[in-house]
Design an enzyme around this catalytic site. Structure first.
Site, PDB file in Angstrom:
ATOM      1  N   GLU A  54       0.818  -1.221   0.000  1.00  0.00           N
ATOM      2  CA  GLU A  54       0.000   0.000   0.000  1.00  0.00           C
ATOM      3  C   GLU A  54       0.849   1.267   0.000  1.00  0.00           C
ATOM      4  O   GLU A  54       0.469   2.275  -0.607  1.00  0.00           O
ATOM      5  CB  GLU A  54      -0.933   0.013   1.218  1.00  0.00           C
ATOM      6  CG  GLU A  54      -2.038  -1.036   1.187  1.00  0.00           C
ATOM      7  CD  GLU A  54      -1.535  -2.426   1.519  1.00  0.00           C
ATOM      8  OE1 GLU A  54      -0.372  -2.572   1.968  1.00  0.00           O
ATOM      9  OE2 GLU A  54      -2.303  -3.393   1.317  1.00  0.00           O
ATOM     10  N   HIS A 123     -10.414  -4.133   9.632  1.00  0.00           N
ATOM     11  CA  HIS A 123     -11.083  -3.812   8.367  1.00  0.00           C
ATOM     12  C   HIS A 123     -12.070  -2.661   8.540  1.00  0.00           C
ATOM     13  O   HIS A 123     -12.446  -2.019   7.580  1.00  0.00           O
ATOM     14  CB  HIS A 123     -11.856  -5.013   7.824  1.00  0.00           C
ATOM     15  CG  HIS A 123     -10.985  -6.040   7.186  1.00  0.00           C
ATOM     16  ND1 HIS A 123     -10.206  -6.910   7.902  1.00  0.00           N
ATOM     17  CD2 HIS A 123     -10.754  -6.332   5.886  1.00  0.00           C
ATOM     18  CE1 HIS A 123      -9.549  -7.698   7.084  1.00  0.00           C
ATOM     19  NE2 HIS A 123      -9.850  -7.367   5.841  1.00  0.00           N
TER      20      HIS A 123
END
Ligand SMILES: Cc1ncc(C[n+]2csc(CCOP(=O)(O)OP(=O)(O)O)c2C)c(N)n1
Ligand SMILES: [Mg+2]
Lengths: 331, 327
Positions: A54, A123
């Protein structure tokens, strides 16, 4: 109008903007796998699967944006933004300024968050305010399919870096979306979802629906609540909130995100600093707790402000005014 | 190219190194009288001059906090650089970047990153844009970073992506043995940098970073190879930071014997001695080159100090792009 889910609205917006502007490209873990039709239409050069990295996905978007492309990156779930934070906050948000305006960073970072899937805190984390706090970034978090499509198209055309959050509980929710491919929703404009004169309920993402349910209940009690969906968190549409507040004199802010230093705190500050004279009761914040997102369905729901809580808060505000009047009369 | 032509290029490289040295020595002096501190690249000038001289105008550069050499080698005006360091309006970024974030779009310098590794994070994107047709055809990207940056996770993410996506990117690691106040030997195995790069599948050359001709030759070869096949390359330049990390820095933590060894290998002296021995330059000419460099820097200081301060009302200009016709 066409009925579609928020997920479909995202896909349509991407397809239309990639069609319109060949500088738009899409990068992320699995974007080329999930969106085969975009690969077919625009080629593997413009729809790129990436390694699990990322930090460099975001950095690559920043470098590409500085060099004439208009990247969209899909970082999947909001907590993963922590790995991308350096590129987004230190580079995308700051380098236009530090360069004295020589470089621009037109990019969009997509991510999902919110309760509803029982996937837990790594998440699900409503961390949008962290990015609202970073200079140079814009932050969007819509609640309807039409807004998702219109705002994503506007975000891709914006010359600033935009953090685009979708509420994962809403992904499969359907809504009417205008068919016109020119449909866009400007960044920085809130929507009044329901007009009212007695109290202003401000929210965004899934808790807009909570406010609408509360407003329906309040109507039965003769209380007309105005419901504002911010849609864009930064730039914040202060005027729409203040106009409503001058009319109603009461503000309840409802967010899934926790309260400290969050959007709810910002709106309370806005009311206190810019509409103090109009306030007829203290501002109420109904927010998630200062706790990581739990996985259990029961705990996930317990973390969310409920419509009943909103109704009670509004009743409390009106009672407070009544008590205040009595006290005044007795003195 | 004739022997005379080569000598001329080599003299130009000496001249560029002298200018960088004079510029940074002036920054040290200005700091002592209250100007902001800087990270100088004294001792590493051959890296900047050797590599940047192998690039063309269509190429792009990203660099780190020790960027003065790269900028000056690229042709940046020392007056505008100095104005930036002093926070004046005539600086390349209008006084918003200081020494630590200077970019110069017209020169193709996209970034000076003071986040260690920020340059490695953005470089693949600049190279991707180049590969996808932004910028001039055939352009490549060079990214400069230190041995400390090679300890950051982003180093591996960046190298891996450049190889997987076949990006026209030259990685240039200036391995100067220091990572702020920590010696490299405490942070990684010896030879780790070249091994790590090779492990990612990159062709690597490790070169004496204090020999400007060796650096230049290796950089030319790498740049030509990238232009030919579009694939990334990696250069490790073995050099040494002769001054402290950030001015002022008394270097009390530096082993004096190690420092003396590297002082004896000063890249400016190396190149001057070579040219004097070859007869490409005589002592008078060398002295003249030094004086010219010092004089240019004096003029730069005068320019910078005469430049206006930015108006306080401009504090929040340039944070956001205005939406133009595009929206
Ligand atoms: C992310 C980050 N961590 C730490 C620092 C503080 N810092 C600035 S330069 C530096 C040393 C970098 O070493 P290296 O990459 O070898 O470059 P050099 O200074 O030797 O040129 C450090 C630790 C920083 N600027 N950014
Ligand atoms: Mg170092």
């Amino acid at each position: 109008m066409t009925r579609m889910t928020i997920e479909q609205a995202i896909h349509q917006a991407l397809a239309e903007e990639m069609q319109r502007d060949e500088r738009v490209l899409l990068m992320g873990e699995g974007v080329a796998t999930k969106r085969r039709d975009l690969v077919q239409a625009f080629g593997a050069t413009r729809v790129r699967n990436t390694p699990l990295a990322e930090a460099v996905i975001a950095g690559t978007a920043v470098g590409a944006a500085a060099s004439g492309l208009r990247p969209v990156i899909d970082l999947l779930f909001a907590p993963f933004l922590a790995y991308a934070m350096d590129a987004l906050v230190n580079s995308a948000g700051k380098l236009r300024y530090l360069s004295g305006g020589q470089f621009e960073f037109p990019l969009v970072a997509l991510s999902m968050t919110g309760s509803g899937w029982c996937v837990g805190a790594q998440h699900n984390h409503n961390l949008e305010a962290m990015f609202a706090h970073a200079p140079g970034l814009k932050v969007v978090m819509p609640s309807t399919a039409a807004d998702v499509k219109g705002l994503l198209k506007a975000a891709i055309r914006d010359n600033n870096p935009v953090l685009f959050f979708t509420d994962l509980a809403l992904l499969h929710q359907e809504g009417e979306v205008p068919d016109d491919s020119a449909h866009r929703v400007p960044l920085g404009q809130a929507a009044v979802r329901r007009a009212g004169t007695d109290v202003t309920l401000v929210s965004y993402a899934k808790t807009v629906e909570v406010c609408l349910q509360a407003a329906a209940q309040l109507q039965g009690q003769g209380i007309a609540a105005e419901v504002i969906d911010l849609r864009t968190l930064k730039p914040l549409d202060e005027a729409t909130v203040l106009n409503s507040l001058r009319k109603t004199g009461r503000l309840v802010v409802v967010t899934e995100a926790s309260g400290l230093c969050g959007m709810a705190a910002e709106l309370a500050a806005l009311a206190a600093t810019r509409a103090f004279d109009a306030l007829r009761a203290p501002v109420v914040r109904l927010t998630g707790p200062d706790a990581p997102g739990a996985s259990s369905w029961v705990l996930e729901q317990a973390a969310l402000p409920s419509a009943d809580a909103v109704v009670q808060a509004v009743q409390g505000m009106r009672a407070e005014v009544a008590v205040g009047r009595e006290a005044l009369a007795a003195s | 190219m004739s022997a005379g032509g080569m000598a001329t290029d080599a003299v130009r490289r000496l001249e560029a190194m002298l200018l960088i040295r004079a510029y940074e020595e002036k920054l040290v002096e200005l700091q002592r009288s209250g100007a902001p501190g800087t990270c100088t690249s004294v001792g590493q000038e051959a890296c900047a001059v050797g590599v940047v001289g192998a690039l063309e105008a269509r190429d792009r550069i990203l660099t780190n906090h020790r960027s003065a050499g790269h900028l000056i080698a690229r042709g940046a005006d020392p007056g505008r650089l100095m104005a930036e360091v002093l926070g004046r309006v005539d600086g390349y970024c209008g006084g918003r970047s200081g020494s630590l974030h200077i970019s110069a779009k017209k020169l193709g310098v996209v970034l000076t990153s003071t986040i260690v590794g920020g340059e490695l994070s953005m470089a693949p994107g600049v190279a991707l844009a180049q590969k996808m047709g932004q910028g001039e055809p055939g352009g490549i990207v060079a990214v400069f970073f230190g041995d400390g940056a090679a300890c950051e996770g982003i180093f591996h993410e960046s190298l891996n992506l450049a190889v997987q996506w076949q990006l026209p990117l030259l990685f240039v690691c200036e391995n100067n043995d220091w990572q702020a106040f920590v010696h490299r030997r405490e942070t990684m195995p010896d030879n780790a940098i070249a091994d790590w790069a090779a492990g990612h599948g990159l062709p690597v050359a490790t070169v004496d970073g204090n020999d400007v001709e060796a650096v230049h030759a290796a950089a030319r070869e790498a740049v030509a190879a990238i232009r030919a096949d579009g694939q990334p390359r990696f250069l490790e330049l073995v050099t040494y930071r002769l001054r402290g990390h950030f001015e002022p820095d008394d270097q009390a933590y530096v082993d004096p014997a190690e420092l003396a060894r590297w002082q004896a290998r000063d890249p400016l002296h190396g190149q001057a001695d070579r040219l004097l021995a070859q007869g490409a330059l005589d002592a008078d000419e060398f002295a003249q080159l030094r004086e010219q460099a010092v004089a240019r820097i004096e003029a730069a200081v005068a320019f910078a100090q005469a430049s206006a301060w930015p108006g306080p009302r401009t504090l929040t200009h340039h944070v956001y792009a205005e939406q133009g016709a595009h929206s």
